[in-house]
Scaffold this motif. Sequence first.
Motif, short mmCIF file in Angstrom:
data_model
loop_
_atom_site.label_atom_id
_atom_site.label_comp_id
_atom_site.label_asym_id
_atom_site.label_seq_id
_atom_site.Cartn_x
_atom_site.Cartn_y
_atom_site.Cartn_z
N ARG A 65 -27.89 18.71 -1.64
CA ARG A 65 -27.56 17.30 -1.43
C ARG A 65 -26.45 16.84 -2.37
NH1 ARG A 65 -32.25 15.62 -2.33
NH2 ARG A 65 -31.86 14.66 -4.37
N ALA A 69 -22.63 15.80 -1.25
CA ALA A 69 -22.13 14.45 -1.53
C ALA A 69 -20.91 14.50 -2.45
CB ALA A 69 -23.23 13.61 -2.17
N SER A 73 -17.06 13.30 -1.66
CA SER A 73 -16.49 12.23 -2.47
C SER A 73 -15.06 12.54 -2.92
CB SER A 73 -17.36 11.97 -3.70
OG SER A 73 -17.21 13.01 -4.67
N MET A 79 -17.78 7.47 -0.65
CA MET A 79 -18.85 8.34 -1.11
C MET A 79 -18.97 8.36 -2.64
SD MET A 79 -20.74 9.77 1.14
CE MET A 79 -21.45 11.02 0.07
N SER A 81 -19.52 6.13 -4.73
CA SER A 81 -20.57 5.28 -5.27
C SER A 81 -21.96 5.84 -4.96
CB SER A 81 -20.46 3.86 -4.71
OG SER A 81 -20.58 3.88 -3.29
N ASP A 82 -22.01 6.93 -4.19
CA ASP A 82 -23.28 7.56 -3.84
C ASP A 82 -23.90 8.21 -5.07
OD1 ASP A 82 -25.02 8.73 -1.44
OD2 ASP A 82 -24.62 10.38 -2.83
N HIS A 83 -25.20 8.05 -5.23
CA HIS A 83 -25.89 8.58 -6.41
C HIS A 83 -25.74 10.09 -6.54
CE1 HIS A 83 -28.93 9.41 -9.41
NE2 HIS A 83 -29.60 10.17 -8.55
N ASP A 84 -25.88 10.83 -5.44
CA ASP A 84 -25.77 12.29 -5.50
C ASP A 84 -24.35 12.73 -5.86
OD1 ASP A 84 -28.45 12.91 -4.91
OD2 ASP A 84 -28.11 12.56 -2.79
N LYS A 86 -22.29 11.02 -7.71
CA LYS A 86 -22.17 10.74 -9.15
C LYS A 86 -22.85 11.83 -9.96
CE LYS A 86 -21.93 5.68 -8.87
NZ LYS A 86 -22.62 4.41 -9.21
N LYS A 156 -31.02 7.44 -11.78
CA LYS A 156 -30.10 6.51 -11.12
C LYS A 156 -29.34 5.67 -12.14
CE LYS A 156 -32.54 6.13 -6.70
NZ LYS A 156 -33.18 5.23 -5.72
#
Length: 290
Positions: A65, A69, A73, A79, A81-84, A86, A156
Amino acid sequence: MSWFESLILGLVQGLTEFLPISSSAHLRLTAAFAGWHDPGAAFTAITQIGTEAAVLIYFRKDIARIVSAWSRSLTNKAMRSDHDAKMGWLVIVGSIPIGVLGLTFKDQIEGPFRDLRLIATTLIVMGVILGIADRLAARDEAGGKHRAVKERKSLKELGVRDGLIFGFCQAMALVPGVSRSGATISGGLLMGYTREAAARYSFLLAIPAVLASGAFELKDAGEGHVSWGPTIFATIVAFVVGYAVIAWFMKFITTKSFMPFVIYRILLGIALFVLVGTDTLSPHAGESGG
């Protein structure tokens, strides 16, 4: 190195890699106590590939995952700003300290840092730090008569600053006796993260560092400094045992304290000082074998 030695050292690597007690120290001590030659930093780095393969399989869904991601990105701004996504960048950022320091202090890591007196010191000092971090986490989780339960941070909330601090904590494990998981988990707990979050990031952060270190040291095996057969065998043993240990450890930390590991580290460090101080064991035992 004999096949029996590689079996025992593989078992030790698999049993200790993910516990906060230092696998490199235990490989060094096992050889010293048994009267074998020190397996060396190269052997340690290569067998860690086996335990890291266990991490790749255990966290395969998380890793897939994150990689997916992060890759998207690179070309898709939305993408980022997506946690994964980052997390992918934070693993890279957190890996910088150990990469730089590992290359800078390579000679010391393979030489002076393997002195048993230094290992005894790091076992005790990091044991105390882990104990303090564990007690602070327990206090936040339990609260008290005049103190409310304090919510701890999840991954997070991980940012670049904390990612770098995690990275420097991991780099401390270049010194045998510190423990990669012990240092990073302690750092995470002291920064206010939950036990599970600190351990999870610790294991993810170790992947690029361990794989890069193992690949770098493979040249020593090719040059005859490490025996191919026994080393590969030890790596396979470490993988099988390591997978079982990581599955147990991730369940253990959700409900249990790290104090058993703290006590073990301190007692082992004291025992090591006594053995060296009474000339029962040389601080350089086994080093002649490289």
